[in-house]
Design a protein around this motif. Sequence first.
Motif, PDB file in Angstrom:
ATOM      1  N   GLU A 266       0.840  -1.193   0.000  1.00  0.00           N
ATOM      2  CA  GLU A 266       0.000   0.000   0.000  1.00  0.00           C
ATOM      3  C   GLU A 266       0.878   1.247   0.000  1.00  0.00           C
ATOM      4  OE1 GLU A 266       0.854  -0.949   4.262  1.00  0.00           O
ATOM      5  OE2 GLU A 266       0.041  -2.159   2.658  1.00  0.00           O
ATOM      6  N   LEU A 267       0.302   2.335  -0.458  1.00  0.00           N
ATOM      7  CA  LEU A 267       0.983   3.622  -0.461  1.00  0.00           C
ATOM      8  C   LEU A 267       0.239   4.540   0.495  1.00  0.00           C
ATOM      9  CD1 LEU A 267       3.092   5.593  -1.536  1.00  0.00           C
ATOM     10  CD2 LEU A 267       1.485   6.164  -3.365  1.00  0.00           C
ATOM     11  N   GLN A 268       0.911   4.936   1.548  1.00  0.00           N
ATOM     12  CA  GLN A 268       0.289   5.813   2.537  1.00  0.00           C
ATOM     13  C   GLN A 268       0.862   7.210   2.375  1.00  0.00           C
ATOM     14  OE1 GLN A 268       0.454   4.392   6.561  1.00  0.00           O
ATOM     15  NE2 GLN A 268       0.034   6.382   7.417  1.00  0.00           N
ATOM     16  N   ARG A 269       0.005   8.161   2.044  1.00  0.00           N
ATOM     17  CA  ARG A 269       0.395   9.568   1.927  1.00  0.00           C
ATOM     18  C   ARG A 269      -0.175  10.289   3.140  1.00  0.00           C
ATOM     19  NH1 ARG A 269       1.753  11.739  -2.900  1.00  0.00           N
ATOM     20  NH2 ARG A 269       0.241  13.412  -2.754  1.00  0.00           N
ATOM     21  N   THR A 270       0.668  10.985   3.875  1.00  0.00           N
ATOM     22  CA  THR A 270       0.237  11.594   5.132  1.00  0.00           C
ATOM     23  C   THR A 270       0.568  13.087   5.161  1.00  0.00           C
ATOM     24  OG1 THR A 270       2.340  11.066   6.204  1.00  0.00           O
ATOM     25  CG2 THR A 270       0.569   9.447   6.407  1.00  0.00           C
TER      26      THR A 270
ATOM     27  N   GLU B 221       3.515  14.139   2.990  1.00  0.00           N
ATOM     28  CA  GLU B 221       4.599  13.154   2.919  1.00  0.00           C
ATOM     29  C   GLU B 221       4.231  12.202   1.786  1.00  0.00           C
ATOM     30  OE1 GLU B 221       7.691  10.850   3.105  1.00  0.00           O
ATOM     31  OE2 GLU B 221       7.583  12.510   4.527  1.00  0.00           O
TER      32      GLU B 221
ATOM     33  N   GLY C 230       5.261   9.321   0.672  1.00  0.00           N
ATOM     34  CA  GLY C 230       5.129   7.907   0.985  1.00  0.00           C
ATOM     35  C   GLY C 230       6.213   7.030   0.393  1.00  0.00           C
TER      36      GLY C 230
ATOM     37  N   ILE D  17       6.660   2.728  -0.940  1.00  0.00           N
ATOM     38  CA  ILE D  17       5.938   1.499  -1.256  1.00  0.00           C
ATOM     39  C   ILE D  17       6.920   0.332  -1.258  1.00  0.00           C
ATOM     40  CG2 ILE D  17       6.136   1.836  -3.756  1.00  0.00           C
ATOM     41  CD1 ILE D  17       3.254   0.665  -3.926  1.00  0.00           C
TER      42      ILE D  17
END
Length: 150
Positions: free
Chosen positions: A33-37, A61, A63, A65
């Motif tokens: 998964e790609l988590q962008r925060t 941010e 992210g 992967i």
Amino acid sequence: MVPDTGQLATAVFAIHADDGGGTFQARMKQIGELQRTIDALETSHLTTEDEKSYIPGDLVEPGEIEMEFFWNGAALPPDARVRATLTVTLPAAPDQSAAASWVASGFFTLRLLPSAQLNTIMMGKTKFKLDGQATADGGTKFTFTPATVA
């Protein structure tokens, strides 16, 4: 070889020319998964009652992967620091004429080559950090293209 998770999702890395060019693609077991925060900035002050208050920060941010692939000895992933543009294409649903996809540039932060073990499928691993840059030499900010419904 077409990279395939078994769910028809693919990941293809286009290596930047000044890092040797070419592509890396392998039969993927997992495309993580790609988590962008984004940071939360506290805005509480001395007259704030009951709960702290927050606003969103200015910068996302981009992210990182992680991907795991079946090692066949012919698909060596790029080493750490190599820059590339990654295109991930998601599986298309039966009612879609074109699948959703996303593209972003970045650099490799991990290349894990498997150990050789008896009765074990050899699996490699790589991590790719999105750089959040759009540059003249091929850098691409995260861009999502939605699926097209037929």
